[in-house]
Design a protein around this motif. Structure first.
Motif, short mmCIF file in Angstrom:
data_model
loop_
_atom_site.label_atom_id
_atom_site.label_comp_id
_atom_site.label_asym_id
_atom_site.label_seq_id
_atom_site.Cartn_x
_atom_site.Cartn_y
_atom_site.Cartn_z
N LYS A 76 25.00 26.85 64.37
CA LYS A 76 25.49 25.73 63.56
C LYS A 76 26.31 26.23 62.37
CE LYS A 76 23.45 21.42 62.60
NZ LYS A 76 22.30 20.63 62.23
N LEU A 77 25.85 27.33 61.76
CA LEU A 77 26.60 27.93 60.66
C LEU A 77 27.96 28.44 61.13
CD1 LEU A 77 26.73 28.80 57.71
CD2 LEU A 77 25.38 30.83 58.31
N SER A 78 28.00 29.03 62.32
CA SER A 78 29.29 29.50 62.85
C SER A 78 30.22 28.31 63.14
CB SER A 78 29.10 30.37 64.09
OG SER A 78 28.69 29.62 65.21
N ASP A 79 29.64 27.19 63.55
CA ASP A 79 30.44 25.98 63.76
C ASP A 79 31.02 25.47 62.44
OD1 ASP A 79 31.40 23.98 65.63
OD2 ASP A 79 30.03 22.59 64.62
N THR A 80 30.23 25.56 61.37
CA THR A 80 30.69 25.17 60.04
C THR A 80 31.85 26.07 59.60
OG1 THR A 80 28.49 24.37 59.47
CG2 THR A 80 29.98 24.83 57.63
N VAL A 81 31.75 27.36 59.88
CA VAL A 81 32.83 28.30 59.55
C VAL A 81 34.10 27.93 60.31
CG1 VAL A 81 33.60 30.71 59.78
CG2 VAL A 81 31.32 30.20 58.89
N CYS A 82 33.96 27.58 61.58
CA CYS A 82 35.14 27.19 62.38
C CYS A 82 35.84 25.99 61.77
CB CYS A 82 34.71 26.86 63.82
SG CYS A 82 34.40 28.29 64.83
#
Length: 125
Positions: A76-82
């Protein structure tokens, strides 16, 4: 020189605007007892620069490693970064493309899971 411009522009944008978690640059200490999630950006220069019209295009990548205490939160954090870096037009004529996520979070066996995102950027000079 443009590779440095890409790196500094992306990092300055990240530091000025990212509020979701702490940012840990390489060499910074990580306090695993208080940091439940954080990101670690690492810049990678790309050798496929080229010329267009009367100028030059330089490419670079910012790999952002996302750490959290379970795989769902890491992803989910990587999705936020994207979302944060998607298709930006930044200062110094730096432009980001659509970031690419890793397929799944990796268990690091130290209580954290890691997911990462690659942010590709171009600089025209």
């Amino acid at each position: 020189m443009s590779s440095f411009i890409i790196k500094s522009t992306l990092e300055e944008y990240l530091v000025a605007n990212w509020t979701a978690t702490p940012i840990k640059f390489e060499g910074m200490p990580i306090d695993y007892s208080s940091d439940t999630s954080f990101i670690v950006p690492k810049y990678v220069g790309v050798a496929n620069s080229g010329f267009y019209g009367s100028g030059k295009q330089t490419n670079g990548q910012l790999q952002i490693f996302c750490y959290a205490q379970n795989p769902v939160l890491a992803y989910k954090l990587s999705d936020t970064v994207c979302t944060f870096f998607k298709c930006l037009d930044l200062s110094n004529d730096v432009h980001t493309l659509i970031p690419q996520q890793q397929g799944s979070a990796i268990n690091l066996d130290d209580g954290f899971f890691e997911a990462f995102v690659t942010v590709e950027a171009n600089c025209y000079s």
